[in-house]
Design an enzyme around this catalytic site. Structure first.
Site, mmCIF file in Angstrom:
data_model
loop_
_atom_site.group_PDB
_atom_site.id
_atom_site.type_symbol
_atom_site.label_atom_id
_atom_site.label_comp_id
_atom_site.label_asym_id
_atom_site.label_seq_id
_atom_site.Cartn_x
_atom_site.Cartn_y
_atom_site.Cartn_z
ATOM 1 N N LYS A 62 32.389 6.363 -18.961
ATOM 2 C CA LYS A 62 31.080 6.936 -18.591
ATOM 3 C C LYS A 62 30.969 6.979 -17.073
ATOM 4 O O LYS A 62 31.206 5.967 -16.408
ATOM 5 C CB LYS A 62 29.955 6.098 -19.195
ATOM 6 N N HIS A 64 28.937 8.430 -13.341
ATOM 7 C CA HIS A 64 27.793 8.980 -12.599
ATOM 8 C C HIS A 64 28.399 9.593 -11.344
ATOM 9 O O HIS A 64 28.373 8.974 -10.278
ATOM 10 C CB HIS A 64 26.816 7.875 -12.185
ATOM 11 N N ARG A 94 24.654 12.203 -17.156
ATOM 12 C CA ARG A 94 23.800 12.938 -16.233
ATOM 13 C C ARG A 94 22.315 12.824 -16.568
ATOM 14 O O ARG A 94 21.470 13.045 -15.728
ATOM 15 C CB ARG A 94 24.242 14.408 -16.212
ATOM 16 N N LYS A 95 22.006 12.531 -17.805
ATOM 17 C CA LYS A 95 20.602 12.467 -18.234
ATOM 18 C C LYS A 95 19.813 13.692 -17.765
ATOM 19 O O LYS A 95 18.803 13.588 -17.082
ATOM 20 C CB LYS A 95 19.935 11.170 -17.758
ATOM 21 N N GLY A 100 15.295 24.668 -19.639
ATOM 22 C CA GLY A 100 16.564 25.249 -20.071
ATOM 23 C C GLY A 100 17.338 25.972 -18.986
ATOM 24 O O GLY A 100 18.540 25.758 -18.805
ATOM 25 N N THR A 102 17.214 25.667 -15.748
ATOM 26 C CA THR A 102 17.684 24.758 -14.689
ATOM 27 C C THR A 102 18.847 23.895 -15.167
ATOM 28 O O THR A 102 19.854 23.753 -14.469
ATOM 29 C CB THR A 102 16.517 23.874 -14.194
ATOM 30 N N SER A 153 17.061 1.244 -23.148
ATOM 31 C CA SER A 153 17.123 -0.213 -23.284
ATOM 32 C C SER A 153 16.311 -0.940 -22.209
ATOM 33 O O SER A 153 16.341 -2.158 -22.128
ATOM 34 C CB SER A 153 18.580 -0.673 -23.232
ATOM 35 N N GLN A 221 16.871 -3.910 -16.813
ATOM 36 C CA GLN A 221 17.882 -3.719 -17.857
ATOM 37 C C GLN A 221 17.890 -4.950 -18.769
ATOM 38 O O GLN A 221 17.784 -6.081 -18.288
ATOM 39 C CB GLN A 221 19.263 -3.517 -17.205
ATOM 40 N N TYR A 223 19.960 -6.858 -22.203
ATOM 41 C CA TYR A 223 21.279 -6.852 -22.859
ATOM 42 C C TYR A 223 21.266 -7.404 -24.274
ATOM 43 O O TYR A 223 20.542 -8.338 -24.587
ATOM 44 C CB TYR A 223 22.290 -7.658 -22.020
#
Lengths: 276, 276
Positions: A62, A64, A94-95, A100, A102, A153, A221, A223
């Site tokens: 994953k 960024h 990327r979230k 649409g 853009t 999360s 965050q 866990y």
């Protein structure tokens, strides 16, 4: 228990219609790894070094890429070479979260050209179905897959209740391109009407916020363990970041290998427990 | 009617605590323009050309630098030169939507280094308060301002009801950095408890999906007129994109000037109607 939850990754791979989901399930089975490592570093060299070290233990990396200061096209070529060398897929986290028109441009264009190299990417459902249509117009012809963020999360997340249900409905309406969710639990049948048959649906659940040691950080965050997310909640892929490669500068190769293998083994054991 | 809605931009500028909000309100008053132009083009030259033509008519330029294929640091220097030449602020419409640690890196780092040049940026509230804390850790020391996406103008948007209320509560808890909202109406008092005094709060409302001609596009965008958004719904800044610079390649300078002045005049007239 839902049907996809009790099947092996191989069984699910054999019948999944989306090329990227199928490839991911096949990779998981082949490498006996449902571990995705999230590589959140800002220097290109360190990015590639971490990936080269954890590569043998993962099904998915994953990224960024928008935090990498010295990003250039050659970095992607090197990432793709590592993907071939170590047999993993790439997921740019990327979230996407815009209208649409853009997101179609953000996905295909700009410096990063995400659609050209990232097998899987993700999007927030908050703008409504047009975000899926916009991304699909770029990604579907390339055989890419999209994950929707049905849950988060973090503390105080607003992706709950009806929001989550709407995300799943949106995915169900575009299940040739939406291959699953970023979530903390299975989504089979969520938001479905009584008349809808959802027995054959197979959405992959990729779960961040997985840790074997820490319970949280100072920035919200939280866990959970591989056993909690894979065995108990039925998730398919565990996403681990700083728990594997640490927070300091430079990497201790042996320590990172040890952690990566530890998480791979824990994730796989949790899966074997689940399918019984 | 709320107090900020009936005050002039100058009155609000005089008492706003955030440097970027104050600068924007001052610019609006000075240029008699509440028009923000959204420049969604993929070539650096066209990006700068459009901005140079519409610059005299706007208070704010909204960018998506991640769609510009030939982006390089010098483009930002040229954008900043245009900002000084034409007296407008810059708003990178990044729609941050990740956990605190990640958005802090996305805002400060990578190829785009958004925090170093964008006076205003925006974020989705969906991850919970940590997204604001993460962005504030970077932007507040620089005097930047953040807008939260409390609503979206697309069909099937999930930013409604409780989601919108939570967004406003999150802003209220960080009102030194969150200067307002991307929304379709004023948010004064939304989500406040009966005991809370919100009479002095002044959140700027920036509103996309504004058009004088079209009612929508094929990708889910819906349009309202300046009168509807500024006079009737009490919004502060109208955001207009392709309605001003068109959808073709190249730009017809005189046509773009005409459209920009038409929208500036319509937005300002709607504001004068509102404050009576």
């Amino acid at each position: 228990m839902s049907s996809s939850q009790t099947q092996t990754y191989a069984q699910r791979a054999a019948k999944h219609p989306n090329p990227s989901a199928k490839a991911l399930l096949d990779t998981i089975e082949r490498k006996k790894s449902n571990l995705c490592v999230s590589v959140d570093v800002t220097k290109g060299d360190e990015f590639l070094n971490v990936i080269d070290v954890v590569g043998p233990y993962v099904c998915l990396i994953k990224t960024h890429v928008d935090i990498i200061e010295d990003f250039e096209t050659s970095l992607i070529e090197k990432l793709q070479a590592l993907s071939a060398k170590h047999d993993f897929l790439i997921f740019e986290d990327r979230k996407f979260a815009d209208i649409g028109n853009t997101v179609a441009l953000q996905y295909s264009s700009g410096v990063h050209k995400i659609a050209t190299w990232s097998h899987i990417t993700n999007a927030h459902p908050v703008p409504g179905p047009s975000i899926v249509t916009g991304l699909a117009s770029v990604g579907k012809p390339l055989g890419r897959g999209l994950l929707l963020l049905a849950e988060m999360s973090t503390k105080g997340s607003l992706a709950t209740g009806t929001y989550t249900e709407e995300a799943v409905r949106m995915a169900r309406a575009h299940s040739d391109f939406v291959i699953g969710f970023i979530a903390q639990r299975r989504m089979d049948g969520v938001g479905a009407s009584a008349a809808q048959s959802v027995v054959d649906e197979d959405f992959l659940i990729l779960t961040p916020g997985v840790g074997l040691d820490s319970r949280g950080d100072s920035m919200g965050q939280q866990y959970r363990t591989p056993k909690e997310v894979v065995t108990e909640s039925g998730c398919d892929v565990i996403i681990v970041g700083r728990g594997i490669y640490g927070t300091g500068n430079g990497i201790d190769i042996q320590a990172v290998q040890t952690q990566a293998e530890r998480y791979r083994a824990a994730g796989w054991a949790a899966y074997l427990d689940r399918i019984g």
